[in-house]
Write an enzyme that holds these catalytic residues in place. Structure first.
Site, PDB file in Angstrom:
ATOM      1  N   GLU A   1      38.143  43.939  40.773  1.00  0.00           N
ATOM      2  CA  GLU A   1      37.550  44.782  39.727  1.00  0.00           C
ATOM      3  C   GLU A   1      36.121  45.136  40.139  1.00  0.00           C
ATOM      4  O   GLU A   1      35.368  44.271  40.579  1.00  0.00           O
ATOM      5  CB  GLU A   1      37.526  44.024  38.391  1.00  0.00           C
ATOM      6  CG  GLU A   1      37.200  44.915  37.209  1.00  0.00           C
ATOM      7  CD  GLU A   1      37.040  44.123  35.912  1.00  0.00           C
ATOM      8  OE1 GLU A   1      38.041  43.574  35.423  1.00  0.00           O
ATOM      9  OE2 GLU A   1      35.898  44.061  35.418  1.00  0.00           O
TER      10      GLU A   1
ATOM     11  N   GLU B   1      38.271  36.549  34.828  1.00  0.00           N
ATOM     12  CA  GLU B   1      36.860  36.193  35.002  1.00  0.00           C
ATOM     13  C   GLU B   1      36.488  34.896  34.287  1.00  0.00           C
ATOM     14  O   GLU B   1      35.951  34.916  33.168  1.00  0.00           O
ATOM     15  CB  GLU B   1      35.964  37.336  34.507  1.00  0.00           C
ATOM     16  CG  GLU B   1      36.031  38.562  35.379  1.00  0.00           C
ATOM     17  CD  GLU B   1      35.018  39.645  34.994  1.00  0.00           C
ATOM     18  OE1 GLU B   1      34.351  39.518  33.954  1.00  0.00           O
ATOM     19  OE2 GLU B   1      34.901  40.615  35.759  1.00  0.00           O
TER      20      GLU B   1
HETATM   21  C1  IDC Z   1      35.114  45.958  29.062  1.00  0.00           C
HETATM   22  C2  IDC Z   1      35.574  47.361  28.701  1.00  0.00           C
HETATM   23  C3  IDC Z   1      35.171  47.689  27.290  1.00  0.00           C
HETATM   24  C4  IDC Z   1      35.708  46.621  26.355  1.00  0.00           C
HETATM   25  C5  IDC Z   1      35.261  45.246  26.805  1.00  0.00           C
HETATM   26  C6  IDC Z   1      35.874  44.140  25.957  1.00  0.00           C
HETATM   27  O1  IDC Z   1      35.044  48.270  29.637  1.00  0.00           O
HETATM   28  O2  IDC Z   1      35.644  48.967  26.899  1.00  0.00           O
HETATM   29  O3  IDC Z   1      35.259  46.859  25.040  1.00  0.00           O
HETATM   30  O4  IDC Z   1      35.620  45.015  28.151  1.00  0.00           O
HETATM   31  O5  IDC Z   1      35.117  42.983  26.048  1.00  0.00           O
HETATM   32  C7  IDC Z   1      34.344  42.884  33.069  1.00  0.00           C
HETATM   33  C8  IDC Z   1      35.659  42.627  32.464  1.00  0.00           C
HETATM   34  C9  IDC Z   1      36.196  43.853  31.740  1.00  0.00           C
HETATM   35  C10 IDC Z   1      35.080  44.583  31.028  1.00  0.00           C
HETATM   36  C11 IDC Z   1      34.092  45.103  32.083  1.00  0.00           C
HETATM   37  C12 IDC Z   1      32.936  45.899  31.511  1.00  0.00           C
HETATM   38  O6  IDC Z   1      36.613  42.148  33.375  1.00  0.00           O
HETATM   39  O7  IDC Z   1      37.182  43.448  30.834  1.00  0.00           O
HETATM   40  O8  IDC Z   1      35.636  45.680  30.337  1.00  0.00           O
HETATM   41  N1  IDC Z   1      33.601  43.975  32.868  1.00  0.00           N
HETATM   42  O9  IDC Z   1      32.169  45.122  30.647  1.00  0.00           O
HETATM   43  N2  IDC Z   1      33.678  42.068  33.879  1.00  0.00           N
HETATM   44  C13 IDC Z   1      32.485  42.621  34.171  1.00  0.00           C
HETATM   45  C14 IDC Z   1      32.413  43.833  33.530  1.00  0.00           C
END
Ligand code: IDC
Length: 336
Positions: free
Chosen positions: A258, A171
Site C-alpha cells: 500500500e 497495518e
Molecule cells: C483510509 C481511507 C479513508 C478512510 C480511512 C478509515 O483513505 O477514506 O476513511 O482509511 O480509517 C492507511 C490504511 C488505509 C487508510 C490510508 C489513508 O491502510 O486504510 O485509508 N492509510 O489514511 N495506512 C496509512 C494510510
C-alpha cells in the site's frame, strides 16, 4: 463498369483480412494474459516466476470493500490492466472499521465480493491480493479467531488459483514484532498452508507497516512470506526509505502492498519529490507496489476524480492527480 466489378472483390478481401487480424490478435491477447499467471515465489529480496525471472507486481488497491463494492467489476480491472498496465489488484477488506468483517459487517456479502474479485482477476490473467485490512484493531490478535476462519475459507476456496496472494494483517501498530505480530503470522500461515503450500503470504510489520527493519535476523520460517512496507510520500521520508533499504540489503523480501503520494491521512498535499525518491528505490530493487485506492472518494489518494462516476473505462480527465501519476508510473515500469 469494369473498374466497379474489380473494386468489389478487392474491398471484400481487405475487409476479410482486417476482420481476421482483429479477432486473431484479440484472441491471442486473452490467451497470453491467462497463461502469463505463474506461481510466484520468494527469491532473495524479490519475487520471481517459475522461469526464474524477477517479477514486479504493480497495481491498485480497492478502497474498503464494504464501502466501495461497485469498483469490484471486471471492466474496472480490465481498464487497470490494459490502460494502466497494472498486473495486480488488492481487495481491501476492513476488519474493525464501520461495516468491517469483525464489526458487524455482512460477512457473507464481503466473502462474495472477495470471490468475485478473485474471479475477475483470474479471468483477466492478473494477480490478486486478499487483504485482511486491520487498522483500528492495531493488534492482529484482536480478531485472530475470525482471521483463522476467514483464511481457512479463502485458502480452501482459492487453492487452485495460482494468482492469489494473502495479506494477513494490513497495518499492525503499537505491538511488538516478536511478541504479537510474528506469533499471529505463524498461526495464520499454518492455517493457509494446510490448503495451499505455495501462495505468497504478505505480513504487515509494526508502526502501520513501516518497521521492515525489525524483521532482519528475525523472519518467519515460511519461505514464501514477504514483509509489508507502506508509505505515504508526503509523510514518510528518508528515515522510512532507509528502513526499506536496510531490510532489502539484508535480503528481506519487502512488498509495498500500500502506498500513495499524498500524506498518511490519505489526503492533503501531494509530494512529488518524495514520491520520486521512493520510486527510484522501488525501481532499483524491483519491489512490488500497490497504490491506495480505487474510488472516487473526495480525498487525494483516490485515483478516480470525485467528479467521475464511471466504474471503468476511465479516460485521463476521469482520473485524479494521484491517479494520473500512478498510471504514468505503472506504464513506465511495464516497459522495463
Ligand atoms: C483510509 C481511507 C479513508 C478512510 C480511512 C478509515 O483513505 O477514506 O476513511 O482509511 O480509517 C492507511 C490504511 C488505509 C487508510 C490510508 C489513508 O491502510 O486504510 O485509508 N492509510 O489514511 N495506512 C496509512 C494510510
Amino acid at each position: 463498369m469494369k473498374q466497379k466489378t474489380l473494386l468489389l472483390p478487392v474491398i471484400c478481401c481487405a475487409m476479410f483480412f482486417v476482420a481476421l487480424f482483429l479477432t486473431g490478435s484479440g484472441g491471442a491477447m486473452e490467451v497470453q494474459a491467462a497463461s502469463s499467471v505463474q506461481r510466484l515465489s520468494v527469491k532473495g529480496n524479490h519475487l520471481e516466476n517459475a522461469d526464474g525471472k524477477t517479477v514486479q507486481l504493480r497495481g491498485v488497491s480497492t478502497h474498503g470493500l464494504a464501502w466501495y463494492p461497485q469498483y469490484v467489476n471486471k471492466k474496472a480491472f480490465k481498464t487497470l490492466r490494459d490502460d494502466w498496465k497494472a498486473n495486480t489488484i488488492r481487495l481491501a477488506m476492513y476488519t474493525e472499521e464501520y461495516g468491517g468483517y469483525c464489526s458487524g459487517g455482512d460477512q457473507k456479502a464481503l466473502k462474495k465480493l472477495v470471490k468475485q474479485g478473485v474471479k475477475y482477476a483470474t479471468s483477466l490473467g492478473t494477480y490478486v491480493i486478499v487483504d485482511w485490512h486491520i487498522l483500528n484493531d492495531n493488534d492482529p490478535n484482536t480478531h485472530i479467531e475470525e482471521a483463522k476462519a476467514f483464511f481457512k475459507w479463502a485458502s480452501k476456496t482459492f487453492r487452485k488459483n495460482k494468482n492469489v496472494l494473502y495479506e494477513i494483517c494490513n497495518e499492525p501498530h503499537w505491538v511488538g514484532w516478536n511478541d504479537y505480530i510474528k506469533p499471529y503470522a505463524q498461526k495464520i500461515t499454518k492455517v493457509i498452508r494446510k490448503n495451499d503450500k505455495k501462495a505468497v503470504i504478505i505480513v504487515g510489520t509494526n508502526t502501520w507497516s513501516q518497521d521492515v527493519d525489525e524483521v532482519i535476523g528475525n523472519r518467519l520460517s515460511d519461505k514464501n512470506t514477504v514483509y509489508a512496507l507502506h508509505f505515504y510520500a508526503a509523510t514518510h521520508m528518508d528515515g522510512n526509505r532507509d528502513k526499506m533499504k536496510k531490510a532489502l540489503d539484508a535480503k528481506i523480501p519487502v512488498f509495498v502492498s500500500e502506498c500513495s503520494i499524498c500524506d498518511a491521512s490519505g489526503s492533503g498535499n501531494i509530494d512529488k519529490d518524495s514520491a520520486k525518491k521512493w520510486f527510484s528505490l522501488i525501481s532499483k530493487y524491483k519491489t512490488s507496489y500497490i497504490a491506495w485506492n480505487l474510488s472516487n472518494k473526495d480525498e487525494t489518494s483516490s485515483v478516480i476524480s470525485p467528479y467521475c462516476t464511471k466504474l471503468s473505462g476511465w479516460k485521463t480527465k476521469d482520473l485524479s492527480e494521484t491517479g494520473k501519476w500512478f498510471r504514468t508510473q505503472m506504464r513506465k515500469d511495464a516497459k522495463k
